[in-house]
Design a protein around this motif. Structure first.
Motif, PDB file in Angstrom:
ATOM      1  N   LEU A  65      30.881  18.154  37.270  1.00  0.00           N
ATOM      2  CA  LEU A  65      29.429  18.010  37.324  1.00  0.00           C
ATOM      3  C   LEU A  65      28.880  17.457  36.019  1.00  0.00           C
ATOM      4  O   LEU A  65      29.407  17.726  34.939  1.00  0.00           O
ATOM      5  N   SER A  66      27.790  16.713  36.136  1.00  0.00           N
ATOM      6  CA  SER A  66      27.044  16.232  34.980  1.00  0.00           C
ATOM      7  C   SER A  66      25.657  16.856  35.019  1.00  0.00           C
ATOM      8  O   SER A  66      25.060  17.006  36.089  1.00  0.00           O
ATOM      9  N   TRP A  67      25.133  17.243  33.867  1.00  0.00           N
ATOM     10  CA  TRP A  67      23.801  17.853  33.809  1.00  0.00           C
ATOM     11  C   TRP A  67      22.938  17.201  32.728  1.00  0.00           C
ATOM     12  O   TRP A  67      21.913  17.723  32.338  1.00  0.00           O
ATOM     13  N   HIS A  68      23.332  16.026  32.276  1.00  0.00           N
ATOM     14  CA  HIS A  68      22.581  15.354  31.211  1.00  0.00           C
ATOM     15  C   HIS A  68      21.501  14.425  31.763  1.00  0.00           C
ATOM     16  O   HIS A  68      20.568  14.068  31.049  1.00  0.00           O
ATOM     17  N   LYS A  69      21.640  14.021  33.028  1.00  0.00           N
ATOM     18  CA  LYS A  69      20.630  13.198  33.691  1.00  0.00           C
ATOM     19  C   LYS A  69      20.224  13.851  35.004  1.00  0.00           C
ATOM     20  O   LYS A  69      20.081  13.198  36.029  1.00  0.00           O
ATOM     21  N   SER A 124      18.857   5.071  37.627  1.00  0.00           N
ATOM     22  CA  SER A 124      19.605   4.744  36.413  1.00  0.00           C
ATOM     23  C   SER A 124      19.558   5.832  35.352  1.00  0.00           C
ATOM     24  O   SER A 124      20.478   5.951  34.540  1.00  0.00           O
ATOM     25  N   THR A 125      18.496   6.640  35.320  1.00  0.00           N
ATOM     26  CA  THR A 125      18.385   7.680  34.296  1.00  0.00           C
ATOM     27  C   THR A 125      18.520   9.086  34.850  1.00  0.00           C
ATOM     28  O   THR A 125      18.714  10.036  34.094  1.00  0.00           O
ATOM     29  N   GLY A 126      18.388   9.233  36.165  1.00  0.00           N
ATOM     30  CA  GLY A 126      18.422  10.558  36.776  1.00  0.00           C
ATOM     31  C   GLY A 126      17.061  11.219  36.849  1.00  0.00           C
ATOM     32  O   GLY A 126      16.906  12.274  37.467  1.00  0.00           O
ATOM     33  N   GLN A 172      12.791   7.807  31.047  1.00  0.00           N
ATOM     34  CA  GLN A 172      13.557   8.362  29.943  1.00  0.00           C
ATOM     35  C   GLN A 172      12.851   9.657  29.516  1.00  0.00           C
ATOM     36  O   GLN A 172      11.634   9.684  29.372  1.00  0.00           O
ATOM     37  N   VAL A 173      13.622  10.730  29.330  1.00  0.00           N
ATOM     38  CA  VAL A 173      12.998  12.012  29.015  1.00  0.00           C
ATOM     39  C   VAL A 173      13.449  12.491  27.642  1.00  0.00           C
ATOM     40  O   VAL A 173      14.555  12.194  27.188  1.00  0.00           O
ATOM     41  N   THR A 174      12.587  13.247  26.995  1.00  0.00           N
ATOM     42  CA  THR A 174      12.893  13.841  25.700  1.00  0.00           C
ATOM     43  C   THR A 174      13.608  15.174  25.908  1.00  0.00           C
ATOM     44  O   THR A 174      13.643  15.727  27.014  1.00  0.00           O
ATOM     45  N   GLU A 175      14.151  15.712  24.824  1.00  0.00           N
ATOM     46  CA  GLU A 175      14.842  17.007  24.897  1.00  0.00           C
ATOM     47  C   GLU A 175      13.883  18.101  25.350  1.00  0.00           C
ATOM     48  O   GLU A 175      14.238  18.981  26.138  1.00  0.00           O
ATOM     49  N   SER A 176      12.647  18.074  24.853  1.00  0.00           N
ATOM     50  CA  SER A 176      11.679  19.095  25.247  1.00  0.00           C
ATOM     51  C   SER A 176      11.302  18.957  26.719  1.00  0.00           C
ATOM     52  O   SER A 176      11.116  19.961  27.415  1.00  0.00           O
ATOM     53  N   GLU A 177      11.178  17.718  27.198  1.00  0.00           N
ATOM     54  CA  GLU A 177      10.886  17.515  28.616  1.00  0.00           C
ATOM     55  C   GLU A 177      12.040  17.995  29.487  1.00  0.00           C
ATOM     56  O   GLU A 177      11.821  18.514  30.583  1.00  0.00           O
ATOM     57  N   LEU A 178      13.272  17.854  28.997  1.00  0.00           N
ATOM     58  CA  LEU A 178      14.442  18.245  29.769  1.00  0.00           C
ATOM     59  C   LEU A 178      14.422  19.735  30.081  1.00  0.00           C
ATOM     60  O   LEU A 178      14.839  20.159  31.171  1.00  0.00           O
TER      61      LEU A 178
END
Length: 337
Positions: free
Chosen positions: A216-220, A71-73, A99-105
């Protein structure tokens, strides 16, 4: 458990056989339910972070929900690293969506090693060098779209194959446009006049993968969008071209527009590779060949890169089979003192 080294949130590059993972945080890639020879089901997937990727397997699926897990990738998991065919594999014990934070991403998704602003300015400079005023006007239809250009600078060029990292689409396009400038200079007649239309090649390379920004999606994590699955970047690029070429000032000639469409529709070369038309001009042939060359070279370089995600097979200087090349690669410091 006592015989295992327990690692808290290890990166993919740190994984070694015998390690037990706790709270590992990864991007979940291509998760599927497989069936073993006894009819039992299991989860097979790839686990990825910015340091590389590794195969994952969950052999027991009691109370497992694939839709919830994807569900979140991204996922957090506990598991054990084993060796399979000379490579690490994670046998997953527990897994849940994260669920990930921007820094974790930034630690979970691979990123281009080149400066994005530098590459983008170089691409714009090459577009500014187009000679035909209609082609320059066409280029501005795309580059004036701030939303599209922001996506162009961020998008990967693929989910798992070549340039599969943030900024990968820009990097691939930048490399191809510079390659084309060098190659075009070699195709001249006996008077030194160009035999290929530079404007068509440069514009074709700028546009050929641009619709991957919606494919393509790269947000998840990296994945295909609904538009990517149902339409794809090749057809979408041709649709965009028809819209952008409408009412240009000055106008683009009908035949020139058709040739540019052919470049976009044929840049994968062969129907079995996704091409919707064969390359039917020398310019289209060159675009397809350059695209294939850059993709294959990028994948082979990734396989032998000691700082990339390539791994040796059996601890030797021969890598595992490199994606997209059909071959194992020889990793060595060639011709070095």
């Amino acid at each position: 458990m006592a015989d295992h080294h327990v690692a808290q949130s290890p990166r993919v590059r740190e994984l070694q056989s015998g390690m037990y993972l706790r709270e590992g945080l990864y991007s979940l890639v291509n998760p599927q339910i497989g069936t073993n020879r006894n009819g039992g089901q299991y989860l097979k997937c790839l686990l990825r972070d910015a340091s590389g990727e590794v195969a994952g397997r969950k052999w027991k699926l009691a109370d497992f929900d694939l839709d919830d897990c994807t569900s979140t990738g991204f996922v957090r998991l506990d598991g054990e690293v084993v060796e399979f065919n000379g490579l690490p594999q994670v046998n997953i014990h527990d897994i849940e969506p994260a669920q990930v934070t921007e820094s974790e991403l930034t630690h979970l998704l691979p990123h281009t090693r080149f400066d994005i602003d530098m590459m983008y300015k170089s691409v714009l400079g090459l577009l500014d060098s187009l000679e035909h005023p209609a082609m320059r006007a066409l280029a501005r239809r795309y580059t004036d779209d701030e939303v599209l250009m922001k996506a162009f600078r961020r998008s990967p060029a693929a989910v798992v194959m070549h340039h599969a990292w943030i900024g990968g689409l820009l990097e691939h396009t930048w490399q191809l446009m510079r390659m084309a400038d060098a190659v075009l200079a070699t195709y001249v007649d006996d008077s030194g006049r160009p035999r290929l239309n530079r404007d068509l090649v440069i514009m074709g390379l700028f546009l050929h993968d641009l619709a991957k920004t919606t494919e393509l999606s790269w947000h998840k994590g990296f994945a295909y969008t609904t538009d990517g699955n149902l339409v794809g970047h090749i057809a979408r690029a041709s649709i965009w071209l028809e819209d952008c070429a409408r009412d240009l000032d000055p106008p683009l000639a009908t035949d020139d527009l058709a040739v540019l469409h052919n470049i976009l529709l044929s840049h994968h070369g062969e129907p079995e590779h996704g091409a919707l038309r064969p390359p039917m001009t020398p310019e289209a042939v060159l675009v397809a060949q350059l695209d294939n060359t850059d993709a294959r070279v990028a994948m082979s370089l990734a396989a032998v890169d000691p700082d990339g995600d390539g791994r040796s097979a059996d601890g030797s200087s021969i890598t595992e089979r490199a994606a997209g090349t059909g071959s194992r690669m020889y990793r060595s410091e060639l011709l070095r003192d």
